[in-house]
Design an enzyme around this catalytic site. Structure first.
Site, PDB file in Angstrom:
ATOM      1  N   GLU A  63       0.834  -1.210   0.000  1.00 57.97           N
ATOM      2  CA  GLU A  63       0.000   0.000   0.000  1.00 57.97           C
ATOM      3  C   GLU A  63       0.870   1.262   0.000  1.00 57.97           C
ATOM      4  OE1 GLU A  63      -2.522  -1.704   3.311  1.00 57.97           O
ATOM      5  OE2 GLU A  63      -4.049  -0.657   2.154  1.00 57.97           O
ATOM      6  N   GLU A  96      -4.521  -9.293   3.741  1.00 57.23           N
ATOM      7  CA  GLU A  96      -5.489  -8.834   4.744  1.00 57.23           C
ATOM      8  C   GLU A  96      -6.715  -9.730   4.885  1.00 57.23           C
ATOM      9  OE1 GLU A  96      -3.591  -6.796   3.117  1.00 57.23           O
ATOM     10  OE2 GLU A  96      -3.213  -4.957   4.231  1.00 57.23           O
TER      11      GLU A  96
HETATM   12  N1  COA Z   1       4.661  -8.145  11.956  1.00 58.24           N
HETATM   13  C1  COA Z   1       5.543  -8.363  12.938  1.00 58.24           C
HETATM   14  N2  COA Z   1       6.647  -9.120  12.816  1.00 58.24           N
HETATM   15  C2  COA Z   1       6.867  -9.671  11.612  1.00 58.24           C
HETATM   16  C3  COA Z   1       6.000  -9.490  10.532  1.00 58.24           C
HETATM   17  C4  COA Z   1       4.844  -8.685  10.735  1.00 58.24           C
HETATM   18  N3  COA Z   1       3.980  -8.423   9.743  1.00 58.24           N
HETATM   19  N4  COA Z   1       6.472 -10.178   9.477  1.00 58.24           N
HETATM   20  C5  COA Z   1       7.606 -10.771   9.889  1.00 58.24           C
HETATM   21  N5  COA Z   1       7.847 -10.463  11.181  1.00 58.24           N
HETATM   22  C6  COA Z   1       8.976 -10.919  12.006  1.00 58.24           C
HETATM   23  C7  COA Z   1       8.808 -12.368  12.401  1.00 58.24           C
HETATM   24  O1  COA Z   1       7.978 -12.472  13.557  1.00 58.24           O
HETATM   25  C8  COA Z   1      10.238 -12.780  12.673  1.00 58.24           C
HETATM   26  O2  COA Z   1      10.614 -12.257  13.935  1.00 58.24           O
HETATM   27  P1  COA Z   1      11.537 -13.173  14.926  1.00 58.24           P
HETATM   28  O3  COA Z   1      12.824 -13.392  14.161  1.00 58.24           O
HETATM   29  O4  COA Z   1      11.689 -12.314  16.137  1.00 58.24           O
HETATM   30  O5  COA Z   1      10.764 -14.437  15.144  1.00 58.24           O
HETATM   31  C9  COA Z   1      11.016 -11.974  11.619  1.00 58.24           C
HETATM   32  O6  COA Z   1      10.156 -10.907  11.207  1.00 58.24           O
HETATM   33  C10 COA Z   1      11.352 -12.799  10.403  1.00 58.24           C
HETATM   34  O7  COA Z   1      10.158 -13.360   9.891  1.00 58.24           O
HETATM   35  P2  COA Z   1       9.946 -14.937   9.659  1.00 58.24           P
HETATM   36  O8  COA Z   1       8.479 -15.200   9.689  1.00 58.24           O
HETATM   37  O9  COA Z   1      10.800 -15.719  10.597  1.00 58.24           O
HETATM   38  O10 COA Z   1      10.521 -15.082   8.179  1.00 58.24           O
HETATM   39  P3  COA Z   1      10.051 -16.160   7.119  1.00 58.24           P
HETATM   40  O11 COA Z   1      11.022 -16.048   5.995  1.00 58.24           O
HETATM   41  O12 COA Z   1       9.853 -17.490   7.714  1.00 58.24           O
HETATM   42  O13 COA Z   1       8.615 -15.638   6.609  1.00 58.24           O
HETATM   43  C11 COA Z   1       6.991 -14.029   5.878  1.00 58.24           C
HETATM   44  C12 COA Z   1       8.487 -14.363   6.013  1.00 58.24           C
HETATM   45  C13 COA Z   1       6.878 -12.600   5.315  1.00 58.24           C
HETATM   46  C14 COA Z   1       6.338 -15.021   4.929  1.00 58.24           C
HETATM   47  C15 COA Z   1       6.310 -14.136   7.246  1.00 58.24           C
HETATM   48  O14 COA Z   1       7.103 -13.399   8.178  1.00 58.24           O
HETATM   49  C16 COA Z   1       4.927 -13.580   7.275  1.00 58.24           C
HETATM   50  O15 COA Z   1       4.001 -14.213   6.788  1.00 58.24           O
HETATM   51  N6  COA Z   1       4.750 -12.375   7.857  1.00 58.24           N
HETATM   52  C17 COA Z   1       3.471 -11.774   8.044  1.00 58.24           C
HETATM   53  C18 COA Z   1       2.949 -11.153   6.757  1.00 58.24           C
HETATM   54  C19 COA Z   1       1.598 -10.520   7.017  1.00 58.24           C
HETATM   55  O16 COA Z   1       0.599 -11.204   7.133  1.00 58.24           O
HETATM   56  N7  COA Z   1       1.575  -9.188   7.180  1.00 58.24           N
HETATM   57  C20 COA Z   1       0.424  -8.464   7.603  1.00 58.24           C
HETATM   58  C21 COA Z   1      -0.315  -7.922   6.484  1.00 58.24           C
HETATM   59  S1  COA Z   1      -1.785  -7.073   7.020  1.00 58.24           S
END
Ligand code: COA
Length: 242
Positions: A115, A135
C-alpha cells in the site's frame, strides 16, 4: 530529523531518502513507524530542498512485511482509531504530496508495504521482490488505501483476484501487471531508482508538480473534467512563469 527509531531520513542532491528500518521484523509497519513516517512525509512535502523522494527498506529480506502483527490484537477501539486517523492521516498525507515519489522494492512487499508502494508514483522492483495483500486472510481488509489504489494501478479484475485470493505475485508478473515500472537485479535497485530521481530533479519543480497533479487528479475525473484540470494547471503554470 535525526531522532527517529524506525525510519532513516536523509537528504542528498535534492533527493529525500526514506528507509524503513526494522529489518529484524522485516520492516513491519508499527505505530512508531506510522508516527515517524508522518513527520518525514510532512518534511518532504514542505522542504524546497527535496525535489523527489525514494522509499526503500533496510536489510536484505524485505521492503515491508505489512502491518506489525504483534500490534494486531492490541489495536485501539474503533473510536480511538478513527480519531488517530483523523489527526494523523499518513495515507492522506502521502497521496497529497505533489512531488514525485519513487518506491525501490525488494524482498517481501506485503500488506501496508504494497500500500505504501502504491502511494508512490513510480515503482522499481528487484528480481527477488514478492508482492501480496494478505489482509482478507486475516479477516480484515486493507486499511491504507490499498482497495482503492491497487485497482487504479492494475485494474479491477486483477486487483479483485489478488485481494480475494491472497495470491502472491513475483517481480516479473508484477511488471507484466504494471504494478511495477521495471524489474532490475538486486544490486541495481537503488541505482535504478536514483537514475529516475536524477532525471526528474533537474526539471522545474513546479512543472513536475503540476504534471504529477494533472495525471493523478485527472485519473479520478471524466475526460472532460480532466481536460479542464489540465488547462487550469497549465494556465497557472504559465502565470507563475511570467
Ligand atoms: N509483523 C511483525 N513481525 C513480523 C511481521 C509482521 N507483519 N512479518 C515478519 N515479522 C517478524 C517475524 O515475527 C520474525 O521475527 P523473529 O525473528 O523475532 O521471530 C522476523 O520478522 C522474520 O520473519 P519470519 O516469519 O521468521 O521469516 P520467514 O522467511 O519465515 O517468513 C513471511 C516471512 C513474510 C512469509 C512471514 O514473516 C509472514 O508471513 N509475515 C506476516 C505477513 C503478514 O501477514 N503481514 C500483515 C499484512 S496485514
Amino acid at each position: 530529523m535525526s531522532n527517529f527509531e524506525v525510519i532513516i531520513y536523509e537528504k542528498q542532491n535534492e533527493i529525500g531518502y526514506v528507509t524503513l528500518n526494522r529489518p529484524h521484523a522485516l520492516n513491519a509497519y508499527n505505530l512508531q513507524m506510522r508516527d515517524e513516517l508522518y513527520q518525514v512525509l510532512a518534511a518532504i512535502k514542505d522542504d524546497p530542498e527535496v525535489k523527489v523522494a525514494i522509499f526503500r527498506g533496510a536489510g536484505e529480506r524485505a521492503f515491508c512485511a505489512g502491518a506489525d502483527l504483534t500490534e494486531f490484537l492490541t489495536a485501539p477501539s474503533p473510536v480511538i482509531a478513527r480519531q488517530v486517523r483523523w489527526e494523523r492521516d499518513v495515507w492522506g498525507l502521502f497521496l497529497s504530496i505533489t512531488k514525485p515519489l519513487i518506491a525501490a522494492l525488494h524482498g517481501y512487499v506485503l500488506g501496508s508495504g504494497i500500500e505504501m508502494a502504491l502511494c508512490c508514483d513510480i515503482r522499481v522492483a528487484s528480481e527477488d521482490a514478492q508482492f501480496g495483500v494478505p489482509e482478507v486472510g486475516l479477516g480484515i481488509i486493507p486499511a491504507a488505501g490499498g482497495s482503492q489504489t491497487l485497482p487504479r494501478v492494475i485494474g479491477r479484475a486483477q486487483a479483485l483476484e489478488v485481494l480475494l485470493t491472497g495470491r502472491w505475485i513475483k517481480a516479473e508478473e508484477a511488471r507484466r501487471l504494471k504494478l511495477v515500472n521495471q524489474v532490475v537485479p538486486r544490486g541495481d535497485l537503488l541505482p535504478a531508482a536514483e537514475r529516475l530521481a536524477n532525471k526528474i530533479r533537474i526539471y522545474n519543480p513546479m512543472a513536475i508538480s503540476y504534471a504529477k497533479q494533472a495525471i493523478t487528479r485527472g485519473l479520478d475525473l471524466s475526460l472532460e473534467q480532466g481536460l479542464e484540470l489540465e488547462a487550469n494547471l497549465g494556465g497557472c503554470l504559465l502565470n507563475l512563469r511570467t
